[in-house]
Design a protein around this motif. Structure first.
Motif, short mmCIF file in Angstrom:
data_model
loop_
_atom_site.label_atom_id
_atom_site.label_comp_id
_atom_site.label_asym_id
_atom_site.label_seq_id
_atom_site.Cartn_x
_atom_site.Cartn_y
_atom_site.Cartn_z
N SER A 171 -0.05 11.02 5.74
CA SER A 171 -0.92 9.90 5.62
C SER A 171 -0.42 8.72 4.58
O SER A 171 0.51 9.09 3.88
CB SER A 171 -2.20 10.28 4.91
OG SER A 171 -2.83 11.19 5.84
N GLU A 173 -6.22 2.54 6.35
CA GLU A 173 -5.76 3.97 5.81
C GLU A 173 -5.16 4.73 7.30
O GLU A 173 -5.81 4.66 8.13
CB GLU A 173 -7.21 4.71 5.52
CG GLU A 173 -6.86 6.10 4.96
CD GLU A 173 -6.44 6.41 3.70
OE1 GLU A 173 -6.60 5.39 2.93
OE2 GLU A 173 -5.73 7.20 3.65
N MET A 174 -4.01 5.34 7.17
CA MET A 174 -3.33 5.98 8.35
C MET A 174 -3.29 7.37 8.27
O MET A 174 -2.62 7.78 7.04
CB MET A 174 -2.08 5.38 8.63
CG MET A 174 -2.20 3.81 8.65
SD MET A 174 -0.51 3.16 9.04
CE MET A 174 0.35 3.65 7.67
N ASN A 175 -3.80 8.26 9.04
CA ASN A 175 -3.88 9.86 8.95
C ASN A 175 -3.31 10.02 10.02
O ASN A 175 -3.12 9.43 11.22
CB ASN A 175 -5.24 10.16 8.77
CG ASN A 175 -5.92 9.76 7.36
OD1 ASN A 175 -5.27 9.80 6.23
ND2 ASN A 175 -7.27 9.60 7.29
N SER A 176 -2.99 11.49 10.03
CA SER A 176 -2.19 12.03 11.42
C SER A 176 -1.06 11.36 11.87
O SER A 176 -1.18 11.30 12.87
CB SER A 176 -3.37 12.45 12.30
OG SER A 176 -4.58 13.41 11.52
N LEU A 177 -0.12 10.96 10.97
CA LEU A 177 0.73 9.80 11.30
C LEU A 177 1.72 10.64 12.46
O LEU A 177 1.98 11.82 12.20
CB LEU A 177 1.58 9.23 10.36
CG LEU A 177 1.03 8.09 9.63
CD1 LEU A 177 1.44 8.11 8.19
CD2 LEU A 177 0.79 7.09 10.43
N ARG A 224 -7.76 7.81 14.10
CA ARG A 224 -6.61 8.37 13.07
C ARG A 224 -6.50 7.07 11.97
O ARG A 224 -6.22 7.41 10.67
CB ARG A 224 -5.31 8.43 13.54
CG ARG A 224 -5.43 9.48 14.63
CD ARG A 224 -3.73 9.83 15.44
NE ARG A 224 -3.20 8.51 15.68
CZ ARG A 224 -2.13 8.00 15.31
NH1 ARG A 224 -1.54 8.59 14.37
NH2 ARG A 224 -1.61 6.92 16.06
N ARG A 272 -1.74 4.71 2.95
CA ARG A 272 -2.64 3.65 2.83
C ARG A 272 -2.06 2.25 2.72
O ARG A 272 -1.14 2.18 1.72
CB ARG A 272 -3.41 3.90 1.69
CG ARG A 272 -4.76 2.96 1.76
CD ARG A 272 -6.15 2.95 0.76
NE ARG A 272 -5.55 2.87 -0.38
CZ ARG A 272 -6.33 2.09 -1.41
NH1 ARG A 272 -7.73 2.34 -1.07
NH2 ARG A 272 -6.15 2.12 -2.40
#
Length: 120
Positions: A17, A82-86, A67, A19
């Protein structure tokens, strides 16, 4: 004129992740809807996410839906991504831009970008 500065990029492993922040100076960003875009090497710039000036509504590209989350803190004159599971395919330079008319088409002020690299 709104001056935008992105930050928060970096190198992360797949599944991780980050941000990103888009901070405004010279003029408030809170009057404008704001979009996030990205451009990978050899590819055209593409839309990622968008948020109204109040933060009450947002819109995402299908490739990041579920995501990524866009938000804003108008007291700090800052918009976040917010960036998750990139994924490795998320690797790109990420830009924010002020949408002057709030119609997801009227982008005028752009930041210089922040690099996001996702390793597999």
């Amino acid at each position: 004129q709104v001056q935008l500065v992105e930050s928060g990029g970096g190198l992360v492993q797949a599944g991780g992740s980050l941000r990103l922040s888009c901070a405004a100076s010279r003029r408030t960003l809170s009057n404008y809807a704001t979009g996030w875009f990205r451009q990978a090497p050899g590819k055209e710039r593409e839309f990622v996410a968008w948020i109204t000036w109040t933060g009450s509504s947002s819109y995402y590209a299908d490739s990041v839906k579920g995501r990524f989350t866009v938000s804003r803190d108008n007291t700090k004159n800052t918009v976040y991504l917010e960036m998750n599971s990139l994924k490795p395919e998320d690797t790109a330079v990420y830009y924010c831009a002020a949408d002057l008319l709030g119609n997801r088409k009227s982008y005028k002020y752009w930041g210089q970008g922040t690099q996001v690299t996702v390793s597999s």
